[in-house]
Design an enzyme around this catalytic site. Structure first.
Site, PDB file in Angstrom:
ATOM      1  N   ASP A   1     -32.055  74.915  30.742  1.00  0.00           N
ATOM      2  CA  ASP A   1     -32.969  75.541  31.708  1.00  0.00           C
ATOM      3  C   ASP A   1     -32.638  75.224  33.163  1.00  0.00           C
ATOM      4  O   ASP A   1     -32.060  74.198  33.494  1.00  0.00           O
ATOM      5  CB  ASP A   1     -34.416  75.128  31.411  1.00  0.00           C
ATOM      6  CG  ASP A   1     -34.609  73.616  31.370  1.00  0.00           C
ATOM      7  OD1 ASP A   1     -33.728  72.911  30.825  1.00  0.00           O
ATOM      8  OD2 ASP A   1     -35.632  73.123  31.884  1.00  0.00           O
TER       9      ASP A   1
ATOM     10  N   GLU B   1     -36.105  71.815  29.233  1.00  0.00           N
ATOM     11  CA  GLU B   1     -36.172  70.341  29.340  1.00  0.00           C
ATOM     12  C   GLU B   1     -37.102  69.912  30.446  1.00  0.00           C
ATOM     13  O   GLU B   1     -37.804  68.910  30.328  1.00  0.00           O
ATOM     14  CB  GLU B   1     -34.763  69.768  29.602  1.00  0.00           C
ATOM     15  CG  GLU B   1     -34.700  68.236  29.570  1.00  0.00           C
ATOM     16  CD  GLU B   1     -35.263  67.541  30.808  1.00  0.00           C
ATOM     17  OE1 GLU B   1     -35.882  66.469  30.674  1.00  0.00           O
ATOM     18  OE2 GLU B   1     -35.113  68.076  31.928  1.00  0.00           O
TER      19      GLU B   1
HETATM   20 ZN    ZN Z   1     -34.273  68.006  36.351  1.00  0.00          ZN
HETATM   21 ZN    ZN Z   2     -32.046  67.400  34.182  1.00  0.00          ZN
END
Ligand code: ZN
Ligand code: ZN
Length: 389
Positions: free
Chosen positions: A77, A135
């Site tokens: 991401d 994440e």
């Molecule tokens: Zn980050």
């Molecule tokens: Zn990261």
């Protein structure tokens, strides 16, 4: 060809992949284009590919013989940041940018998958290449819920982060706690509204909230063990709207982070201070805690494997350090809580190349040479795990 030669031969492909991901960044759980590219690359390497957790992708390399399963993880991401770099591969998506290096993480793990797929026949076990969505907002939990650790059952895990705060050409691996548990609190202090001129008839939630902020600070520095890092930060305090009206309530929020296994009592102490301060000042409260990420603590044996891999990769003891711990959170913890695991850092900061901006900065960039190191680390660690190196 040696492992190093195989990786060097794929260097152009590695840089091309990373730059492509960098140009077309996608936010958490929206990594559709990225996931499509990842899946077709893994299929091309002959891996069994599964989609899960909305935009997550898993590639399974089944070895020639039965054995354990090692999970290698990358995150895909990007962030809601407008890129300020002037690069030929600058983000083409307005307001979205790979400002944490996850474009590099994805590219490195893909190339590692290609290299490791060449060892299939000798492999006594399996390697699961996990490409995780979101994440930045703890997306790993969804992969866990959807069974990423099963079929085949995962026995150990490894992950890495490019790190611009570390000099390019170095790798940092610590045993034990490396990234903090980050929990959040949401507190509403309920007083009694009234007239500023008749304050004795009101219960002022701003005064009570301020006493709580002070009380929590005292609790942190006078009650908790100073040898076990804890950081409690109020990041929000909202109350009132008028110069003569005492508001009914104050809304406070913030984060509680700790880097030691014994963080369980902190929330109890926090609750006690809030409860007692409110009671002393005739106020009421509502308090809610949420878990962002649990702590990432590195297993000694997996740390040993990673360090051995790093010494071979870097060829120089002084390039392998053990000093980086962070109060930042990392949802790799979801894997590390369940199996022996290691999470380590690849230095990608280089002042001359201007890749020393901090993570999440609009001028963030990485020294691409670090990508080569990352691929070799993934590959060597895996080969060592299966006794092939
Ligand atoms: Zn980050
Ligand atoms: Zn990261």
């Amino acid at each position: 060809m040696t492992l190093r030669e195989q990786i060097t031969a794929l260097k152009d492909e590695l840089f091309h992949l990373r730059r492509d991901f960098h140009m077309y960044p996608e936010l958490g759980f929206e990594e559709h284009r990225t996931a499509g590219k990842v899946a077709s690359y893994l299929e091309d390497c002959g891996l069994e590919v599964t989609r899960m957790a909305k935009t997550g992708v898993v590639g399974l390399l089944r070895g020639g013989q039965e054995g354990k399963t090692l999970l290698l993880r990358a995150d895909m991401d990007a962030l809601p940041i407008q890129e300020q770099n002037d690069l030929p591969y600058k983000s083409r998506h307005d307001g979205i940018m790979h400002a944490c290096g996850h474009d590099g993480h994805t590219a490195m793990l893909l190339v590692a998958a290609r290299v490791l797929s060449g060892y299939r026949d000798q492999l006594k076990g399996n390697i699961k290449f996990v490409f995780q969505p979101n994440e930045e907002d703890a997306g790993a939990y969804l992969m866990l819920e959807e069974g990423v650790m099963e079929n085949p059952i995962v026995n150990a895990a490894a992950g890495l982060h490019l790190w611009t705060g570390l000099e390019s050409g170095t790798v940092d691996i610590c045993e034990g706690p490396v990234m903090a548990a980050s929990h959040y609190f949401y507190l509403t202090v309920k007083g009694l509204g009234g007239h500023a001129g008749h304050i004795n008839k009101a219960v002022d939630p701003i005064m009570v909230g301020s006493a709580i902020v002070q009380g929590i600070q005292a609790m942190q520095t006078r009650e908790l063990n100073p040898l076990q890092p804890v950081s409690i930060v109020f990041t929000g305090f909202k109350a009132g709207y008028n110069t003569t009206i005492v508001p009914e309530q104050a809304d406070l929020q913030g984060s509680i982070r700790f880097l030691s296994a014994d963080g369980s009592g902190i929330k109890d102490s926090f609750y006690r201070v809030v409860e007692q301060v409110c009671s002393a000042h005739r106020a009421h409260f509502e308090l809610e805690f949420k878990v962002g990420n649990e702590m990432v603590a590195n297993d000694p044996d997996m740390t040993g494997l990673a360090r051995a891999a790093a010494l071979e990769t870097m060829g120089n003891k002084s390039a392998v350090t053990a000093g980086l711990q962070s109060m930042g959170g990392e949802d790799f913890s979801e894997f590390a809580r369940r199996v022996p695991a290691v999470f380590y850092f690849i230095g990608s900061g280089n002042k001359e190349k201007k890749t020393d901006y901090s993570h999440h900065h609009p001028c963030f960039n990485i020294d691409e040479e670090a990508l080569v190191t990352g691929v070799e680390m993934h590959a060597r660690l895996a080969l060592k795990y299966f006794g092939l190196s």
